[in-house]
Write an enzyme that holds these catalytic residues in place. Structure first.
Site, PDB file in Angstrom:
ATOM      1  CG  ASP A 165      15.000   9.935   1.003  1.00 58.29           C
ATOM      2  OD1 ASP A 165      15.469   8.863   0.602  1.00 58.29           O
ATOM      3  OD2 ASP A 165      15.703  10.953   1.139  1.00 58.29           O
ATOM      4  N   GLY A 187      14.344  -2.962   7.915  1.00 57.09           N
ATOM      5  CA  GLY A 187      14.151  -2.204   9.163  1.00 57.09           C
ATOM      6  C   GLY A 187      12.963  -1.272   9.056  1.00 57.09           C
ATOM      7  CE  LYS A 188      14.052   3.907   4.947  1.00 53.32           C
ATOM      8  NZ  LYS A 188      14.054   4.598   3.640  1.00 53.32           N
ATOM      9  CG  PHE A 223      16.827   0.028  10.812  1.00 51.09           C
ATOM     10  CD1 PHE A 223      15.640   0.335  11.448  1.00 51.09           C
ATOM     11  CD2 PHE A 223      17.184   0.794   9.703  1.00 51.09           C
ATOM     12  CE1 PHE A 223      14.827   1.386  11.005  1.00 51.09           C
ATOM     13  CE2 PHE A 223      16.384   1.831   9.236  1.00 51.09           C
ATOM     14  CZ  PHE A 223      15.199   2.134   9.889  1.00 51.09           C
ATOM     15  N   GLY A 224      20.310   0.374  11.221  1.00 51.87           N
ATOM     16  CA  GLY A 224      21.064   1.527  10.729  1.00 51.87           C
ATOM     17  C   GLY A 224      21.829   2.259  11.830  1.00 51.87           C
ATOM     18  CE1 TYR A 225      25.019   5.861   9.559  1.00 55.16           C
ATOM     19  CE2 TYR A 225      22.861   6.090   8.529  1.00 55.16           C
ATOM     20  CZ  TYR A 225      24.223   5.993   8.423  1.00 55.16           C
ATOM     21  OH  TYR A 225      24.830   6.029   7.189  1.00 55.16           O
ATOM     22  CG  ASP A 226      17.652   2.910  15.297  1.00 56.22           C
ATOM     23  OD1 ASP A 226      17.423   4.119  15.099  1.00 56.22           O
ATOM     24  OD2 ASP A 226      16.848   2.006  15.003  1.00 56.22           O
ATOM     25  CG  ASN A 261      15.721  -0.142   5.408  1.00 57.24           C
ATOM     26  OD1 ASN A 261      15.458  -0.839   6.385  1.00 57.24           O
ATOM     27  ND2 ASN A 261      16.625   0.825   5.443  1.00 57.24           N
ATOM     28  CE  LYS A 307      13.844   4.226  15.301  1.00 50.84           C
ATOM     29  NZ  LYS A 307      14.451   3.408  14.253  1.00 50.84           N
TER      30      LYS A 307
END
Ligand code: IMP
Length: 199
Positions: free
Chosen positions: A72, A11-12, A153-156, A9, A176
């Site tokens: 995770d 973003g991570k 990213f993702g649900y941000d 990922n 963040k």
């Protein structure tokens, strides 16, 4: 210290490079297998990924590392009984973009429902030799009514942390990184390193 990040990922990876500055992060190779996560809890999945990645790296790794880090994480929405939770990465697999996934997730929350939500992150660190351990972090907040902002990213773009009016997609990355689930888990991990990996 050189740490292999057991995640593809991007973003991570970008966040870890900022949150764990001072450590050298080695990205998971693009041709390496994807790591199974079949547990019911974040902690089980983080340990499963860290141990799986360590076993693979011991056999195929291209450079020496001190240990392997797995993350995770996910978004837990109260009105969705804690979902998508551990299934966050697998939510709405028929949709390619997070803009569409976010739109669908918001549509699943009934009008007038409690919009409380939290991001959870469990990190598992596996030294090349020795027992793995975990460190976790959470950030409380609520769901926005629409996808807002393109940062992160993702649900941000649909998550508003408590104490703010903007989503993580609208807030600067530096903000963040002062309060996120991953930032808090990284702070706990650093503390564990400070005390010694195998105290
Ligand atoms: P996993 O940890 O590989 O199972 O994937 C976690 C999923 O949760 C990611 O693919 C994102 O969809 C979501 N997620 C985890 N952390 C964040 C975050 O900081 N911002 C937005 N989405 C996140």
């Amino acid at each position: 210290m050189k740490i292999l990040l057991a995640s593809s990922n991007q973003g991570k990876l970008a966040e870890f490079r900022q949150l764990l500055d001072g450590f050298e992060m080695v990205p998971w190779p693009t041709d390496a297998p994807s790591l199974p996560e079949t547990g019911a809890f974040f902690q089980d999945n983080a340990l499963q990924k860290a141990e799986g990645a360590r076993a693979w790296w011991l056999e195929h790794g291209l450079e020496p590392v001190d240990g392997v880090l797995a993350d995770d994480s996910g978004l837990c929405v109260d009105a969705l009984w804690g979902g998508p939770g551990v299934l966050s990465a697998r939510f709405a697999p028929d949709l390619a973009s997070y803009r569409d996934k976010n739109h669908r997730l918001l549509a699943m929350v009934p009008d007038g429902a409690d919009r409380s939500a939290r991001f959870v992150c469990v990190l598992a660190y596996a030294p090349l030799q020795g027992e793995p351990f975990t460190a976790s972090g959470t950030v409380e907040g609520s769901l926005a009514f629409a996808h807002r902002g393109d940062g992160g990213f993702g649900y941000d773009p649909i998550f508003i942390p408590d104490g703010f009016d903007q989503t993580f997609g609208e807030l600067p990355a530096e903000t963040k990184h002062t309060l996120s689930h991953r930032a808090r888990a990284c702070a706990a991990l650093r503390e564990r390193f400070r005390l010694g990996v195998n105290p």
